[in-house]
Structure formats: C-alpha cells, structure tokens
Scaffold this active site. Structure first.
Site, PDB file in Angstrom:
ATOM      1  N   ASP A  34       0.837  -1.199   0.000  1.00  0.00           N
ATOM      2  CA  ASP A  34       0.000   0.000   0.000  1.00  0.00           C
ATOM      3  C   ASP A  34       0.873   1.251   0.000  1.00  0.00           C
ATOM      4  O   ASP A  34       0.564   2.244  -0.654  1.00  0.00           O
ATOM      5  CB  ASP A  34      -0.904   0.037   1.236  1.00  0.00           C
ATOM      6  N   ALA A  35       1.991   1.190   0.749  1.00  0.00           N
ATOM      7  CA  ALA A  35       2.867   2.357   0.865  1.00  0.00           C
ATOM      8  C   ALA A  35       3.448   2.722  -0.505  1.00  0.00           C
ATOM      9  O   ALA A  35       3.485   3.894  -0.886  1.00  0.00           O
ATOM     10  CB  ALA A  35       3.988   2.063   1.850  1.00  0.00           C
ATOM     11  N   ASP A  38       0.741   4.277  -2.589  1.00  0.00           N
ATOM     12  CA  ASP A  38       0.510   5.663  -2.174  1.00  0.00           C
ATOM     13  C   ASP A  38       1.575   6.605  -2.730  1.00  0.00           C
ATOM     14  O   ASP A  38       1.285   7.743  -3.084  1.00  0.00           O
ATOM     15  CB  ASP A  38       0.498   5.770  -0.643  1.00  0.00           C
ATOM     16  N   LEU A  84     -35.907  -9.271 -15.141  1.00  0.00           N
ATOM     17  CA  LEU A  84     -35.888 -10.731 -15.303  1.00  0.00           C
ATOM     18  C   LEU A  84     -37.177 -11.343 -14.775  1.00  0.00           C
ATOM     19  O   LEU A  84     -37.755 -10.858 -13.814  1.00  0.00           O
ATOM     20  CB  LEU A  84     -34.724 -11.331 -14.515  1.00  0.00           C
ATOM     21  N   GLU A 114     -25.287 -17.567 -12.852  1.00  0.00           N
ATOM     22  CA  GLU A 114     -24.598 -16.435 -12.218  1.00  0.00           C
ATOM     23  C   GLU A 114     -25.304 -16.117 -10.913  1.00  0.00           C
ATOM     24  O   GLU A 114     -26.518 -16.243 -10.832  1.00  0.00           O
ATOM     25  CB  GLU A 114     -24.672 -15.188 -13.126  1.00  0.00           C
ATOM     26  N   LYS A 116     -27.240 -13.870  -8.423  1.00  0.00           N
ATOM     27  CA  LYS A 116     -28.032 -12.662  -8.621  1.00  0.00           C
ATOM     28  C   LYS A 116     -27.636 -11.691  -7.519  1.00  0.00           C
ATOM     29  O   LYS A 116     -28.000 -11.860  -6.359  1.00  0.00           O
ATOM     30  CB  LYS A 116     -29.530 -12.971  -8.568  1.00  0.00           C
ATOM     31  N   ASP A 118     -27.549  -8.574  -5.234  1.00  0.00           N
ATOM     32  CA  ASP A 118     -28.632  -7.706  -4.762  1.00  0.00           C
ATOM     33  C   ASP A 118     -28.141  -6.268  -4.647  1.00  0.00           C
ATOM     34  O   ASP A 118     -27.739  -5.807  -3.595  1.00  0.00           O
ATOM     35  CB  ASP A 118     -29.136  -8.213  -3.412  1.00  0.00           C
ATOM     36  N   ARG A 137     -30.564   2.236 -14.057  1.00  0.00           N
ATOM     37  CA  ARG A 137     -31.540   1.591 -14.916  1.00  0.00           C
ATOM     38  C   ARG A 137     -32.759   2.487 -15.110  1.00  0.00           C
ATOM     39  O   ARG A 137     -33.348   2.530 -16.183  1.00  0.00           O
ATOM     40  CB  ARG A 137     -31.961   0.266 -14.286  1.00  0.00           C
ATOM     41  N   GLU A 171     -23.945  -4.713 -11.896  1.00  0.00           N
ATOM     42  CA  GLU A 171     -24.665  -4.438 -10.667  1.00  0.00           C
ATOM     43  C   GLU A 171     -23.737  -3.755  -9.671  1.00  0.00           C
ATOM     44  O   GLU A 171     -22.679  -4.290  -9.335  1.00  0.00           O
ATOM     45  CB  GLU A 171     -25.171  -5.774 -10.099  1.00  0.00           C
ATOM     46  N   TYR A 223     -22.037  -8.243 -15.762  1.00  0.00           N
ATOM     47  CA  TYR A 223     -22.589  -9.515 -16.240  1.00  0.00           C
ATOM     48  C   TYR A 223     -23.124  -9.466 -17.660  1.00  0.00           C
ATOM     49  O   TYR A 223     -23.712 -10.417 -18.140  1.00  0.00           O
ATOM     50  CB  TYR A 223     -23.681 -10.020 -15.300  1.00  0.00           C
ATOM     51  N   LYS A 287     -29.021 -18.201 -17.616  1.00  0.00           N
ATOM     52  CA  LYS A 287     -29.111 -17.578 -18.937  1.00  0.00           C
ATOM     53  C   LYS A 287     -28.731 -18.590 -20.007  1.00  0.00           C
ATOM     54  O   LYS A 287     -27.774 -19.346 -19.820  1.00  0.00           O
ATOM     55  CB  LYS A 287     -28.131 -16.402 -19.039  1.00  0.00           C
ATOM     56  N   CYS A 408     -54.622   8.098  21.595  1.00  0.00           N
ATOM     57  CA  CYS A 408     -55.597   9.110  22.017  1.00  0.00           C
ATOM     58  C   CYS A 408     -56.144   8.870  23.421  1.00  0.00           C
ATOM     59  O   CYS A 408     -56.866   9.712  23.953  1.00  0.00           O
ATOM     60  CB  CYS A 408     -56.751   9.180  21.012  1.00  0.00           C
ATOM     61  N   CYS A 423     -59.253   0.937  18.265  1.00  0.00           N
ATOM     62  CA  CYS A 423     -59.598   2.235  18.817  1.00  0.00           C
ATOM     63  C   CYS A 423     -60.669   2.788  17.886  1.00  0.00           C
ATOM     64  O   CYS A 423     -60.466   2.851  16.679  1.00  0.00           O
ATOM     65  CB  CYS A 423     -58.372   3.148  18.823  1.00  0.00           C
TER      66      CYS A 423
HETATM   67  S1  IVH Z   1     -29.171  -9.999 -16.289  1.00  0.00           S
HETATM   68  C1  IVH Z   1     -31.759  -8.832 -19.734  1.00  0.00           C
HETATM   69  N1  IVH Z   1     -27.534 -10.957 -14.433  1.00  0.00           N
HETATM   70  O1  IVH Z   1     -31.410  -8.400 -11.391  1.00  0.00           O
HETATM   71  C2  IVH Z   1     -31.112  -9.355 -18.508  1.00  0.00           C
HETATM   72  N2  IVH Z   1     -29.155  -9.342 -13.789  1.00  0.00           N
HETATM   73  O2  IVH Z   1     -34.280  -8.833 -11.650  1.00  0.00           O
HETATM   74  C3  IVH Z   1     -31.045  -8.358 -17.428  1.00  0.00           C
HETATM   75  N3  IVH Z   1     -29.054  -8.717 -11.432  1.00  0.00           N
HETATM   76  O3  IVH Z   1     -32.101  -5.523 -13.267  1.00  0.00           O
HETATM   77  C4  IVH Z   1     -30.312  -8.650 -16.223  1.00  0.00           C
HETATM   78  N4  IVH Z   1     -27.362 -10.014 -10.885  1.00  0.00           N
HETATM   79  O4  IVH Z   1     -30.212  -5.453 -11.540  1.00  0.00           O
HETATM   80  C5  IVH Z   1     -28.566 -10.128 -14.705  1.00  0.00           C
HETATM   81  N5  IVH Z   1     -26.028 -11.859 -12.908  1.00  0.00           N
HETATM   82  C6  IVH Z   1     -27.044 -11.030 -13.187  1.00  0.00           C
HETATM   83  C7  IVH Z   1     -27.614 -10.209 -12.200  1.00  0.00           C
HETATM   84  C8  IVH Z   1     -28.687  -9.377 -12.541  1.00  0.00           C
HETATM   85  C9  IVH Z   1     -28.227  -9.110 -10.445  1.00  0.00           C
HETATM   86  C10 IVH Z   1     -30.166  -7.752 -11.281  1.00  0.00           C
HETATM   87  C11 IVH Z   1     -30.211  -6.639 -12.280  1.00  0.00           C
HETATM   88  C12 IVH Z   1     -31.531  -6.769 -12.972  1.00  0.00           C
HETATM   89  C13 IVH Z   1     -32.327  -7.498 -11.963  1.00  0.00           C
HETATM   90  C14 IVH Z   1     -33.489  -8.230 -12.602  1.00  0.00           C
END
Ligand code: IVH
Length: 674
Positions: A34-35, A38, A84, A114, A116, A118, A137, A171, A223, A287, A408, A423
């Site tokens: 890190d140093a 920097d 999705l 993949e 998902k 959050d 989005r 994301e 993604y 997918k 009240c 109430c």
């Molecule tokens: S693909 C056309 N891949 O989930 C395909 N989405 O519920 C669009 N998200 O709006 C999304 N991980 O914000 C894709 N590995 C992933 C994801 C992912 C999280 C979110 C993304 C999307 C939402 C849909």
C-alpha cells in the site's frame, strides 16, 4: 522537470496506477505494498498540480473529480435495460427449461449460472477504451446519468485494457462489511440507518455530491454487454470472459451448466454458499449461453425469454425481544410489535416483528425478554416463528394489551368475531396520520414526498386534520415546518397538484374505506363513473355488483353516511380533485377468464376475504378451487396460520401466494385484456 518529461512520466504513472489498482481491486491480488502504491499516487498528484493542463479524464486522480450536481441528467438507454422473470420453485425452472427445449427444438441447452447480486443495475459506456458515461436503470428506458459517482468505484476501470467502444451492464452493490460500518457511523452521527445494503447502495449512487459517494463502500460486478464494435462473440460465457479480459470484475461463482440437473445443483450450491459471501445475493440467474439461441427465443416486452432469476426463499435467525410496544393503524387496529435486538437477515437489519394480536401472543407464549426465531420472506414484515423457551432465565415479563389507545387514550374495543382490538375514535391522532399516509401512497393518490414523518409534522402543526386539508397547504404553511426546505415544499405542492387529476378509482382506494381495496375501487369507479353517484348508491345497487358482497356494501354505506366523510369530500371537491373515472368501462369488461384451467387451494385464515368470497373471485375468472394439495395444483393461497398444506405444497414446488398477492394476480389478470 520540463513539461515534456512530465508528460511522459505522467503517462507512465497513470498506466502503473491503473495496473496496480486492477490487481488490488479487481483481482484482489495486490503486487505492491500500500505504501508503494501511495507513493505512486502522490507523485502523480504532485506532477498534475505542477502541470494542470496535463490532467486527463482517465487519470486515477479523476475518480474524485466531479463537482456536486443540482440534479442528475436523464439518459435514454439505446438498448432498454430489461428486468428478469422470477422463479421461486423447481417447478417453475423446469417449466422455463421445457419451454426452451420446445422453442429451440433441442434436448439439451447449455446455460450460464450467475449469482443474482442484490444491488442496482447500471449501464457503463466506454469509448475507445475510456469510461465516458454511466447511468442507472431508471424505468428501463431512461435512467439517470451518474458518471461522477460511478467513477469513485475503484473496481470500475476508467480505462479498459483494450480500446473497445462498448456498453457494459452490471450491478453496483455494497459489501456487507462496508454496509455495517456505514450504518454504525450513521448511528453515531444520529442519522437514519439504511435498511439493507441494497438501499444503502441506491442512496449512495444517487448522492449529488460525488465526494460523499466516494466515501461509500460501493463495488461492482458486471454480467452483460450490449454493443461492441469489431469483436464477434458467440455466447454469454465468451462475454463474461471478454469482460474479465478488459479489466472488469466478473463474479467468480459464474458457471457453465450443461443441463437442467446441473442448474438445480448450482442453485443448491449457491444457496449453501450464500451465508459465506461478503455481499448479498438473492438468487441465481440462469441464462441461455449461445447468443443465437438467445435471439431465437427473444423477449417479451419486459423480460428476455432466455433468462430467469431463480430466487432464494426466506431466511431465519435468532434474536431477543427487548420490548413489546403497540401500534395504532389506519383503521384503528391495535397491533402489538416486538422490538428486537437488531439482527441481519436476508440483508436487512431487523428491529421489529409484528405479533399481530393478543391471541397470537398467548398462543406462542411470547414474553418480553424471550429469545425467539424470526423469519423473513422477501419484503414483508418479519415474523416470530417460535419462542426458545429453553433459553428463559426467569427474568422474562408477560405482556398484556393496554385498555386505552396509546395514541388518544380512548377505550379500546374488540368486535365480536374479530381477533383485533380497535380504537374507535376517528379523530385519534395515530389513525389520522395513517390515513394521510395511505391517501398519499403509491397505489392511492401517489403524492411523493408525503410519508409518515411529514404526515406527523403536518398533523402536529395543526395544518392537516384530514386528507381534505392537504389541498389547502401553501408554501408559507410548509416553510414553517421543521426540516422542510423550499425545494421539497415546492415538490410536495406540485405532487399534490398532479394528484388532483388521478382517476376516480385511485381516489376511492385512497379514502381508505374499510374492505375496499384496489380491485373493489376499480369496479366501483367503473360502474358508477363518479363519486357522487357512488356515494348515493343504494344497498341494492351495491350488492347487485359482482364481487361487492354485503360486508363491502355495508362498509361503503357507513362511510358515505358519516358527517366527517361529507366534510372531507366537500374539501376535496372545492380543491378541484377529480371525481370522475375517465374511460368508463362496464365491470363486465373487467372480468376475463384468464385463470381458465388453473387450480387453487386455500389454507389458513384470510384477512380481506372469506373463503367463499375468494372462491367466487377465482371462479369468476375461470379458475377452480380444490380442497387438497396435489401435483395438479397451480397455486396455494395462504392466509394466517396455514396448515400442513403449506408444507406439502412447498415440497411439491407449488407456487405459494399470500392473500395480497392473489388479489394482485386476480386484479392483474382482469386488467390484462382491458
Ligand atoms: S441480467 C436482460 N444478471 O437483477 C437481462 N441481472 O431482476 C437483465 N441482477 O435488473 C439482467 N445479478 O439489476 C442479470 N447476474 C445477473 C444479475 C442481474 C443481479 C439484477 C439486475 C436486474 C435485476 C433483474
């Protein structure tokens, strides 16, 4: 150092810093201390200070270069950002796979799995390898340009390792540790806490001042890719690899899945891994790998047919009940709430759980100080599953419901046959406030900015005693309120003005008439066309309508008969609030037979409907209600205290809907044709 030497040294430093930044933030494999890093950064900053004209947009110093904004410019997505389709059971994923097999005429379809993530979807635009623009989005068509904030994310490459012009989708999320730290800091500073990492990420990305955004621990996984000149790619897997190659962070748990079984195994694997990950995931995304197959199956207006989000279900945790308080709702119902020792569950900090009513407290034998199992499913309020009685130490205290309304002070009643205490004072402050909040809420009049805190303020200041008073508010009134800036005051007045144009069904719903939900409001608006006609409707006229039973009719007559209602309606009319339904449609048209061939089973006690009413509504749209759970069932509808049917349905992978979800579905399917 002369300018020429400085220019070449700066180019060198930029390159080096980008490289090391990549090793550190993307690969998580630092190659220098890190140093040392920097020192490189310091040298760059000093040289840039000496020769400001040599600062380039993609210099590592520019992660923090943006000036605060007044608002975010709007960006139109060239390729819309879709959402999705969700699946919650194995059955739904199987159906998704079968559909693909059928549409593609193939036995085996390779998928990419993949996690998902959050967080929030973003779109990143690169020109000749340089990051030029990034957006949220938004509604899928248009988002907000948040380039300066995105630049502050260290794992986002300001410069790609190849000079591609392309748009990348990914994301933005907040890692759990960062989230906890941020909330700790906010608590100490007396600021409100973020409910979960997702909200924290959203709030941070929408900071107008990039300096604030830079202090938020945001990160990014990518993604997808929508456009790329030159390069030809054949599959999602190749896309992910290319994204990695050019310098992005792609999640390490992405997998090729050769068949349905592997997809199911992948889901189980990720579910087990979930608790160990340093960030929140709420499911897996499956997918279709080959891009030609993706194109072949195509899109609906909303989602791709080649992908599905297979979501995880609720999580449970253990915590302690610190206290039990009571809340007074819009209709006067008194609900006991368990105040919990804060606990992180499915990514949200949980501090409260509803205990529903006194009966439930007795039945579950809940005491203040008890250790309990709490359960959270999606967005709903967490529930107490059971008390761990073996953890009692004798210091627990029993709880009894108050006899007077905590808001009240009036006496509390229980209607015969109802579990809830109420109430009955319509002027009870807590109820008035909740009525205002409901009136302004999304499905109702949709007055943005008018939430609980403001409703309380307005009431306390004596400005609003009922929803009719909302429309007489002036800029002057509002500016006297605490914590109300001029801009927010203007926004609120604009939102109020806009809400006057809402169609009648929203107004009917917004008035908060007992038993009149969104669907009933639509039917009533469609049939009567105007508020005065509805108010004057006779009992016979009301019950003659499909789906308006005697209870709803009684509630309507009671509501419109009250003097308070008449006063409120007068105020609304005077303010110019619309009392008419724009394109009158007969309620006949609203009813379709979209549930034809679908089988339902009901379990537990429903809150808004009797079983008989639920059956009638389902049958009115062509569905059937059966008495036992089997593979032939499409949906199980659960009310309170569901029986063993729920367990059986879950085992069989049958989709489970809560009462509200069922009502929404019935409403949605009825509207699909109109
Ligand atoms: S693909 C056309 N891949 O989930 C395909 N989405 O519920 C669009 N998200 O709006 C999304 N991980 O914000 C894709 N590995 C992933 C994801 C992912 C999280 C979110 C993304 C999307 C939402 C849909």
């Amino acid at each position: 150092m002369d300018k020429e030497t400085a220019a070449s040294r700066l180019a060198e430093l930029r390159e080096l810093i980008h490289e090391h930044n990549y090793y550190y933030h993307v690969l998580d494999e630092p190659r220098i201390s890190d140093a040392k890093f920097d020192m490189l950064m310091k040298e760059l900053l000093e040289l840039e200070k000496l020769y400001p004209e040599l600062v380039t947009d993609d210099s590592p110093s520019q992660r923090l270069g943006g000036a605060p904004l007044a608002t975010f410019p709007e960006v139109r997505h060239i390729v819309p950002m879709l959402s999705l389709e969700n699946a919650f059971s194995e059955g739904e994923v199987k159906a998704f796979y079968r559909r693909l097999q059928k549409n593609l005429g193939l036995e085996q379809i390779t998928l990419v799995g993949e996690p998902k993530i959050d967080g929030l979807a973003v779109s990143l635009y690169y020109e000749k390898g340089k990051f030029v623009r990034g957006a949220t989005r938004g509604d899928g068509e248009r988002g907000e340009e948040i380039t300066a904030n995105l630049r502050t994310i260290r794992s986002l490459p300001l410069r790609l390792r190849k000079n591609f012009t392309m748009e990348v989708r990914g994301e933005v999320y907040m890692p759990l540790l960062g989230f906890e730290r941020l909330n700790r800091e906010r608590e100490e500073a007396g600021l409100s806490l973020f409910a979960n990492p997702r909200n924290a990420a959203a709030g941070s990305l929408r900071q107008l001042d990039p300096v604030v955004a830079a202090q938020r621990p945001l990160d990014l996984f990518v993604y997808g890719m929508v456009q790329l000149d030159g390069e030809r790619l054949n599959s999602q897997w190749e896309i992910l690899n290319l994204l990695k190659e050019v310098g992005f962070k792609v999640n390490e748990h992405v997998r090729i899945l050769n068949n349905l079984q592997e997809a199911m195994d992948y889901y189980e694997y990720m579910r087990a891994l979930r608790a160990t990950l340093p960030y929140e995931i709420d499911g897996v995304v499956l997918k279709v790998n080959e891009l030609v197959y993706q194109q072949a199956v195509g899109y609906t207006s909303r989602v791709p047919r080649w992908a599905i989000a297979y979501k995880f279900t609720a999580e449970e945790g253990i915590t302690r009940i610190l206290d039990i308080t009571v809340n007074v709702g819009r209709t006067g119902v008194i609900t006991p709430l368990a105040e919990l020792e804060p606990l992180l569950l499915s990514g949200s900090v949980i501090k409260r759980a509803s205990l529903h009513n006194e009966g439930m407290i007795r039945e579950k034998d809940v005491m203040i100080g008890d250790t309990v199992i709490v359960h959270k499913a999606g967005e709903v309020i967490p529930q107490i599953v059971r008390v761990l009685k073996e953890k009692r130490n004798g210091e627990e205290r029993p709880f009894s419901m108050p006899e007077q309304c905590p808001s009240c002070g009036k006496k509390i009643y229980r209607f015969p046959g109802e579990a809830a205490l109420r109430c009955l004072n319509p002027a009870c402050p807590a109820q008035v406030v909740e009525r205002i909040v409901h009136f302004a809420s999304r499905g109702a009049m949709d007055i943005s900015g008018l939430g609980e805190a403001l409703a309380i303020n307005l009431y306390r200041a004596g400005l609003v005693k009922d929803v009719g008073d909302l429309y007489t508010l002036t800029l002057d009134d509002l500016s006297r309120l605490e914590r109300m800036g001029k801009k927010s005051a203007e926004n609120l007045l604009n939102a109020l003005e806009r809400s006057k144009e809402n169609p009648l069904h929203r107004l009917i719903y917004a008035l908060g008439i007992r038993l009149v939900g969104e669907r009933a409001a639509r039917l009533l608006a469609a049939h009567f066309g105007s508020l005065p006609r509805l108010a004057a409707a006779s009992w016979e006229e009301l019950v003659a309508l499909k789906e308006i039973g005697p209870q709803i009719a009684a509630s309507l007559q009671d509501f419109f008969g009250q003097q308070e209602t008449k006063n409120v309606l007068q105020k609304l009319e005077k303010a110019g609030v619309n009392f008419r339904e724009p394109e009158p449609q007969g309620e006949e048209e609203l009813l379709t037979r979209n549930l034809e061939g679908m089988n339902f089973v009901l379990t537990g006690t429903l809150q808004h409907l009797t079983r008989e009413q639920a059956r009638e509504m389902i049958e009115a749209q062509g569905g059937k209600v059966l008495s036992s759970v089997s593979r032939n069932i499409n949906y199980l509808i659960v009310g309170e205290k569901p029986g063993s049917k729920l367990e059986k349905a879950l085992k069989l992978g049958i989709k489970v809907l809560k009462e509200e979800e069922m009502l929404q579905m019935l409403d949605g399917s009825a509207r699909a044709r109109s």
